[in-house]
Design a protein around this motif. Structure first.
Motif, short mmCIF file in Angstrom:
data_model
loop_
_atom_site.label_atom_id
_atom_site.label_comp_id
_atom_site.label_asym_id
_atom_site.label_seq_id
_atom_site.Cartn_x
_atom_site.Cartn_y
_atom_site.Cartn_z
N LEU A 17 0.82 -1.22 0.00
CA LEU A 17 0.00 0.00 0.00
C LEU A 17 0.85 1.26 0.00
CD1 LEU A 17 -2.92 -0.90 2.44
CD2 LEU A 17 -3.07 -0.51 -0.03
N GLN A 18 2.07 1.19 0.51
CA GLN A 18 2.96 2.34 0.40
C GLN A 18 3.34 2.58 -1.06
OE1 GLN A 18 6.06 1.08 3.16
NE2 GLN A 18 5.48 2.72 4.57
N VAL A 19 3.52 1.49 -1.80
CA VAL A 19 3.89 1.61 -3.21
C VAL A 19 2.71 2.17 -4.03
CG1 VAL A 19 4.67 0.36 -5.26
CG2 VAL A 19 5.56 -0.26 -2.99
N GLU A 20 1.51 1.63 -3.81
CA GLU A 20 0.32 2.13 -4.50
C GLU A 20 -0.86 2.11 -3.54
OE1 GLU A 20 -2.60 3.62 -6.16
OE2 GLU A 20 -0.59 3.96 -6.93
N PRO A 21 -1.09 3.25 -2.87
CA PRO A 21 -2.11 3.28 -1.81
C PRO A 21 -3.54 3.01 -2.27
CG PRO A 21 -0.57 5.11 -1.57
CD PRO A 21 -0.30 4.49 -2.91
N ALA A 23 -4.39 0.80 -4.75
CA ALA A 23 -4.51 -0.49 -5.44
C ALA A 23 -5.64 -1.30 -4.81
CB ALA A 23 -3.20 -1.25 -5.36
N SER A 24 -6.34 -2.07 -5.62
CA SER A 24 -7.44 -2.89 -5.11
C SER A 24 -6.89 -4.13 -4.42
CB SER A 24 -8.36 -3.31 -6.26
OG SER A 24 -7.72 -4.27 -7.09
N TRP A 25 -7.73 -4.74 -3.59
CA TRP A 25 -7.29 -5.97 -2.91
C TRP A 25 -7.04 -7.07 -3.93
CZ3 TRP A 25 -5.80 -3.53 0.83
CH2 TRP A 25 -6.60 -2.70 1.62
N ASN A 26 -7.81 -7.13 -5.01
CA ASN A 26 -7.58 -8.14 -6.04
C ASN A 26 -6.22 -7.94 -6.69
OD1 ASN A 26 -9.98 -9.62 -5.80
ND2 ASN A 26 -11.11 -8.20 -7.12
N ALA A 29 -3.48 -9.02 -3.96
CA ALA A 29 -3.50 -10.40 -3.44
C ALA A 29 -2.33 -11.24 -3.95
CB ALA A 29 -4.84 -11.06 -3.76
N PRO A 30 -2.03 -11.26 -5.26
CA PRO A 30 -0.91 -12.09 -5.71
C PRO A 30 0.46 -11.55 -5.27
CG PRO A 30 -1.83 -10.83 -7.55
CD PRO A 30 -2.77 -10.66 -6.40
N VAL A 31 0.54 -10.28 -4.95
CA VAL A 31 1.80 -9.70 -4.47
C VAL A 31 2.05 -10.08 -3.02
CG1 VAL A 31 3.09 -7.57 -4.06
CG2 VAL A 31 1.58 -7.75 -6.06
N VAL A 32 1.02 -9.92 -2.18
CA VAL A 32 1.17 -10.20 -0.75
C VAL A 32 1.15 -11.70 -0.48
CG1 VAL A 32 0.19 -9.75 1.53
CG2 VAL A 32 0.12 -7.97 -0.22
N GLY A 33 0.39 -12.44 -1.30
CA GLY A 33 0.37 -13.88 -1.14
C GLY A 33 -0.80 -14.42 -0.35
N VAL A 34 -1.84 -13.62 -0.15
CA VAL A 34 -3.08 -14.08 0.48
C VAL A 34 -4.25 -13.55 -0.32
CG1 VAL A 34 -2.05 -14.21 2.79
CG2 VAL A 34 -3.18 -12.11 2.07
N GLY A 35 -5.45 -14.06 -0.05
CA GLY A 35 -6.60 -13.69 -0.83
C GLY A 35 -7.06 -12.27 -0.61
N ALA A 36 -7.84 -11.77 -1.59
CA ALA A 36 -8.33 -10.39 -1.52
C ALA A 36 -9.22 -10.18 -0.30
CB ALA A 36 -9.10 -10.06 -2.81
N GLY A 37 -10.06 -11.16 0.04
CA GLY A 37 -10.92 -11.03 1.21
C GLY A 37 -10.12 -10.93 2.49
N THR A 38 -9.04 -11.70 2.57
CA THR A 38 -8.18 -11.64 3.75
C THR A 38 -7.51 -10.27 3.87
OG1 THR A 38 -7.75 -14.02 3.65
CG2 THR A 38 -6.17 -12.68 4.88
N LEU A 39 -7.06 -9.74 2.73
CA LEU A 39 -6.45 -8.41 2.75
C LEU A 39 -7.45 -7.35 3.21
CD1 LEU A 39 -4.31 -8.32 -0.53
CD2 LEU A 39 -3.56 -8.80 1.80
N ALA A 40 -8.67 -7.43 2.73
CA ALA A 40 -9.69 -6.46 3.13
C ALA A 40 -9.95 -6.53 4.62
CB ALA A 40 -10.99 -6.72 2.36
N ARG A 41 -10.02 -7.74 5.18
CA ARG A 41 -10.27 -7.87 6.62
C ARG A 41 -9.08 -7.37 7.43
NH1 ARG A 41 -12.64 -12.62 4.64
NH2 ARG A 41 -10.74 -13.82 5.02
#
Length: 337
Positions: A17-21, A23-26, A29-41
């Protein structure tokens, strides 16, 4: 021992999020390595606990750092009045020869003069003020990064979309004002929500964001509660630098990970740094290293931040966490517009 406020996945999310504040969770998700729903929570928890916040910042105007010395009995009242002024972006209680350090953006030099000459002078308890007009920003606080992602992962964070070919090259004043107001409150505000609140179409808002970002008038930043990072000690350094030292600083200061903000100033101290450190003993160590790196530079003063009370649009409470947005209803300001 209590669990850390931010775990490894949280830090990876925040670095992305520092790189692109925005950006959508979708996308993340592939960058962080967990699902979009998990990132949102996770983001919902992180932001609710005041551990991080995203702000859209209007970069236009004259950036100025003020050192304000107050009578002790009035210091909290002065800090509260400054906190409520939307021009004040950062407000710290500091050690040494000042009570408060205020990073302020004025419309122009005339507005700066009005504030220094009349507004501050009208506040009970203000004794002296030293002003530092910023002439160039070498390192911006919004560019500071955690080191949770690998370089190849950072490259996978999507860049913000450019303006559409059919978009107007100039953002209308009403769209500009609405975006700056909405994104200052929440840098990740969905365009659909902003459209509903402002009555401006989603397409016009999206075009406005892209155009303002491309021009540099609008920047986004993800900030993290300092005590939740590995750098809980926050210090300002005031430096008298020769021309040669300033050139060296321009070349090298951005590579120093502890430096959060570096600016040149039209004042006695022509190089000013805001630095995050791991422990209080590092204040002197960093100073020694800095003097070795910048020949012909003299550190004239330094100030350890005792407490931050405002950062961007957030009030900062205990443990450097955000405790709520600064709300300034029309007519409430004590300082002049």
């Amino acid at each position: 021992m209590s669990a850390p406020a931010l775990d490894h996945t949280d830090l990876r999310l925040l670095h992305a999020l520092q790189v692109e504040p925005r950006a959508s969770w979708n996308q993340l998700a592939p960058v962080v390595g967990v699902g979009a729903g998990t990132l949102a929570r996770r983001w919902e928890r992180i932001s609710a606990e005041g551990l991080a916040w995203v702000t859209g910042v209007d970069t236009r105007g004259q950036l100025t750092l003020l050192e304000i010395d107050c009578e002790l009995a009035h210091s909290e009242a002065v800090a509260e009045q400054l906190t409520r002024d939307p021009r004040v972006k950062v407000l710290d209680f500091g050690s040494g020869a000042r009570t408060l350090l205020a990073l302020i953006v004025f419309e122009d030099l005339a507005a700066s003069s009005q504030f220094l000459t009349y507004d501050l002078g009208a506040l009970a308890g203000v004794r002296t003020v030293r002003s530092h007009l910023v002439s160039e920003t070498l390192v911006d606080g919004g560019d500071w990064r955690l080191r949770a992602l690998k370089p190849e992962e950072i490259e996978r964070v999507p860049a913000p979309p450019p303006p559409r070919s059919r978009a107007a090259t100039r953002v209308p004043a009403d769209v500009d004002a609405a975006l700056m107001r909405e994104l200052w409150a929440d840098g990740r505000a969905p365009i659909s929500d902003m459209a509903e609140r402002t009555g401006i179409s989603a397409q016009r808002l999206a075009d406005g964001i892209a155009t303002l970002r491309q021009s540099g008038a609008l920047a986004f930043r993800t900030d993290i509660a300092r005590e939740a990072s590995d750098w809980p000690v926050y210090t300002w350094y005031f430096i008298e630098a020769s021309g040669r030292a300033l050139v060296a600083a321009q070349r090298s200061i951005s590579s120093v990970p502890e430096v959060r903000l570096a600016v040149t100033s039209a004042s006695r101290y022509n190089l000013i740094l805001a630095v995050w450190l791991r422990q209080i003993s590092d204040v002197s160590r960093f100073e020694i290293a800095l003097q070795k790196a910048l020949a012909d530079a003299h550190i004239g003063d330094r100030s350890v931040v005792l407490r931050t009370v405002k950062h961007m649009n957030q009030r900062i409470g205990p443990r450097t966490r955000a405790v709520g947005q600064v709300h300034t209803p029309e007519g409430q300001l004590i300082l002049a517009e």
